[in-house]
Design a protein around this motif. Structure first.
Motif, short mmCIF file in Angstrom:
data_model
loop_
_atom_site.label_atom_id
_atom_site.label_comp_id
_atom_site.label_asym_id
_atom_site.label_seq_id
_atom_site.Cartn_x
_atom_site.Cartn_y
_atom_site.Cartn_z
N HIS A 119 2.23 6.12 -2.21
CA HIS A 119 3.27 7.15 -2.24
C HIS A 119 4.23 7.01 -3.42
O HIS A 119 4.87 7.98 -3.80
N GLY A 120 4.32 5.83 -4.00
CA GLY A 120 5.21 5.63 -5.13
C GLY A 120 4.51 5.83 -6.46
O GLY A 120 4.98 6.57 -7.32
N LEU A 121 3.37 5.16 -6.64
CA LEU A 121 2.65 5.26 -7.91
C LEU A 121 1.72 6.46 -7.96
O LEU A 121 1.68 7.18 -8.94
N ASN A 122 0.97 6.68 -6.88
CA ASN A 122 -0.02 7.75 -6.87
C ASN A 122 0.51 9.08 -6.33
O ASN A 122 -0.20 10.07 -6.36
N ARG A 123 1.73 9.08 -5.81
CA ARG A 123 2.41 10.29 -5.32
C ARG A 123 1.53 11.11 -4.38
O ARG A 123 1.31 12.28 -4.56
N ARG A 124 1.04 10.46 -3.31
CA ARG A 124 0.19 11.15 -2.35
C ARG A 124 0.95 11.96 -1.32
O ARG A 124 0.35 12.60 -0.48
N ALA A 125 2.24 11.90 -1.34
CA ALA A 125 3.05 12.68 -0.39
C ALA A 125 4.34 13.09 -1.08
O ALA A 125 4.72 12.54 -2.11
N LYS A 126 5.01 14.06 -0.50
CA LYS A 126 6.26 14.55 -1.07
C LYS A 126 7.35 14.58 0.00
O LYS A 126 7.07 14.79 1.16
N VAL B 280 7.13 11.44 2.98
CA VAL B 280 7.37 10.03 2.63
C VAL B 280 8.36 9.41 3.62
O VAL B 280 8.17 8.29 4.07
N ALA B 281 9.39 10.16 3.98
CA ALA B 281 10.35 9.66 4.96
C ALA B 281 9.68 9.42 6.31
O ALA B 281 9.98 8.45 7.00
N ALA B 282 8.76 10.30 6.69
CA ALA B 282 8.05 10.13 7.96
C ALA B 282 7.14 8.91 7.93
O ALA B 282 7.08 8.13 8.89
N VAL B 283 6.44 8.72 6.82
CA VAL B 283 5.58 7.55 6.67
C VAL B 283 6.42 6.28 6.70
O VAL B 283 6.07 5.30 7.37
N TYR C 163 0.84 -1.20 0.00
CA TYR C 163 0.00 0.00 0.00
C TYR C 163 0.87 1.25 0.00
O TYR C 163 0.57 2.22 -0.71
N MET C 164 1.93 1.24 0.77
CA MET C 164 2.85 2.39 0.79
C MET C 164 3.44 2.61 -0.61
O MET C 164 3.55 3.75 -1.06
N MET C 165 3.80 1.53 -1.27
CA MET C 165 4.37 1.65 -2.62
C MET C 165 3.36 2.25 -3.60
O MET C 165 3.70 3.10 -4.41
N VAL C 166 2.11 1.81 -3.50
CA VAL C 166 1.08 2.31 -4.42
C VAL C 166 0.71 3.76 -4.07
O VAL C 166 0.68 4.63 -4.94
#
Length: 146
Positions: A74-81, A85-88, A69-72
């Motif tokens: 934040h990686g694919l859908n770019r929900r954070a910057k 992302v480092a905090a998540v 889920y993290m990959m999708v």
């Protein structure tokens, strides 16, 4: 995905090693392979192999879903910057992944997948797993001691 053939576990070696480790595969990860931020940034490479709706949920460990889920998200859908992302990643690495990995291995063989989680087990998720706190929590009425 971890397939349960009854006698022997079959590992899908086409997936990232970090996901195999979450599923309990006997792998040793280097620092680069365990870097979830780098894995998230490489999510496009694994796009067809993460959160696959054709995979039987009984065969997927909860920690795998957390990483996928993290990959999708934040990686694919770019929900954070950037820092977010480092905090998540830090939150997942410190709380969620170890919790769900340990929980899966307390379950009997064949019932380690996410389909077998029950509400009482999910209620024991570490309290800091869902949020990022930058300052220590203070209880009402407590004062700092100089």
């Amino acid at each position: 995905m971890v397939g349960n053939t009854g006698a022997q576990t079959v590992w899908n070696l086409d997936r990232p090693l970090a996901l195999l480790a979450c599923a309990g595969a006997p792998v040793q990860l280097s620092a680069e392979e365990a870097d979830l931020v780098a894995l998230t940034n490489a999510a496009g490479h694994y796009a067809g192999r993460i959160l696959d709706p054709d995979v039987e949920p009984d065969d997927v460990h909860p920690a795998e879903y957390v990483v996928e889920y993290m990959m999708v998200a934040h990686g694919l859908n770019r929900r954070a910057k950037g820092d977010r992302v480092a905090a998540v990643e830090s939150n997942h690495r410190r709380y969620l992944i170890p919790f769900f990995t340990e929980l899966a291995f307390t379950r009997p063989e064949g019932k380690k997948g996410i389909a077998y989680l029950r509400l009482p087990q999910l209620e024991t998720v570490p309290p800091d797993a869902g949020r990022r706190r930058t300052t220590p929590r203070r209880h009402r009425g407590c004062r700092s001691v100089p």
